[in-house]
Design an enzyme around this catalytic site. Sequence first.
Site, PDB file in Angstrom:
ATOM      1  N   ILE A 142       0.864  -1.179   0.000  1.00 24.64           N
ATOM      2  CA  ILE A 142       0.000   0.000   0.000  1.00 24.64           C
ATOM      3  C   ILE A 142       0.901   1.230   0.000  1.00 24.64           C
ATOM      4  O   ILE A 142       1.748   1.386   0.884  1.00 24.64           O
ATOM      5  CB  ILE A 142      -0.923   0.033   1.236  1.00 24.64           C
ATOM      6  CG1 ILE A 142      -1.762  -1.260   1.340  1.00 24.64           C
ATOM      7  CG2 ILE A 142      -1.820   1.270   1.184  1.00 24.64           C
ATOM      8  CD1 ILE A 142      -2.739  -1.474   0.211  1.00 24.64           C
ATOM      9  N   LYS A 143       0.702   2.107  -0.986  1.00 27.11           N
ATOM     10  CA  LYS A 143       1.522   3.315  -1.079  1.00 27.11           C
ATOM     11  C   LYS A 143       0.893   4.441  -0.262  1.00 27.11           C
ATOM     12  O   LYS A 143      -0.273   4.783  -0.462  1.00 27.11           O
ATOM     13  CB  LYS A 143       1.667   3.759  -2.538  1.00 27.11           C
ATOM     14  CG  LYS A 143       2.598   2.897  -3.349  1.00 27.11           C
ATOM     15  CD  LYS A 143       2.665   3.343  -4.801  1.00 27.11           C
ATOM     16  CE  LYS A 143       3.601   4.500  -4.991  1.00 27.11           C
ATOM     17  NZ  LYS A 143       3.786   4.813  -6.439  1.00 27.11           N
ATOM     18  N   ILE A 144       1.696   4.989   0.634  1.00 25.11           N
ATOM     19  CA  ILE A 144       1.269   6.110   1.478  1.00 25.11           C
ATOM     20  C   ILE A 144       2.301   7.226   1.324  1.00 25.11           C
ATOM     21  O   ILE A 144       3.499   6.975   1.439  1.00 25.11           O
ATOM     22  CB  ILE A 144       1.167   5.680   2.959  1.00 25.11           C
ATOM     23  CG1 ILE A 144       0.105   4.577   3.119  1.00 25.11           C
ATOM     24  CG2 ILE A 144       0.840   6.874   3.857  1.00 25.11           C
ATOM     25  CD1 ILE A 144       0.023   3.993   4.514  1.00 25.11           C
TER      26      ILE A 144
END
Length: 373
Positions: A142-144
Amino acid sequence: MTAQNPNLAALSAAGVSVWLDDLSRDRLRSGNLQELIDTKSVVGVTTNPSIFQKALSEGHTYDAQIAELAARGADVDATIRTVTTDDVRSACDVLVPQWEDSDGVDGRVSIEVDPRLAHETEKTIQQAIELWKIVDRPNLFIKIPATKAGLPAISAVLAEGISVNVTLIFSVQRYREVMDAYLTGMEKARQAGHSLSKIHSVASFFVSRVDTEIDKRLDRIGSRQALELRGQAGVANARLAYATYREVFEDSDRYRSLKVDGARVQRPLWASTGVKNPDYSDTLYVTELVAPHTVNTMPEKTIDAVADHGVIQGDTVTGTASDAQAVFDQLGAIGIDLTDVFAVLEEEGVRKFEASWNELLQETRAHLDTAAQ
């Protein structure tokens, strides 16, 4: 068995994982992604809102699925969620062998939280957990974004046992905060009873955009010294980041205590490695950033350039920190405000992804309207 390109094989042998910075359903259906895995050493995929917007706007690959979603009464956000997570799930499945062969280090596919949430911690956490459940694949990232609001979200999501790709990192100072957020998240994950060896993370450090912004300022100064510094800041910044990575993950007691319980290092990932200035070598941000335990995510054009004429000469990063710092000292001496540069780049990075997301919304809305007619 298909032979791997020797230049990209050499890059991999030097400790750099080659990831593709692109994804589309056409690429999945045509077998192109598998071909890149088989012949160009690709062992991972990154996506972002710009990539999905481009995929949706080209051709008619998504028309049938969007028509079906329209018939079910899906709104724009639900349609985007379904279309993008389906592609990412399929890519995860393609990369399972690489995930297994690397003990979970590679074979990864990244999907980004809605960039409109970049400054909202709780909503970022909530959506990260939702995306993890929807895609439902262990080799997902998951890209944050590494905004101030993103940092506590990174820790909270890791604490849930979810693997994270931290994106939009521009400065070494912010990178230190990202590593701190990673270690905090892993400490919380340990307290919660999660298996630390199954939680992975990369820190995406943007390279070419640093040169684009600083070169613009150097051109404005216009002195010989300023012009001689063009094209040096991006690589120097990344090399300083790598020295900082080693400091934390090779020398710190805090990481050692986590490592005992199975925690992996948070690998540096070189992002924005497509060369934007035609005056520079089109493999600059690959050949000059070769170091063990790193990832380089590249557009296909850059992968092809490395395959064709990239000269890989082993580690070009370790031991270069003092030279890199000298570049930054010179930039400061001639009036480049680096704090301002990095603030501008972060704000611009969020804004660009928001703009792409809005275009994706418009594109999807147009598809839904067409399907409803």
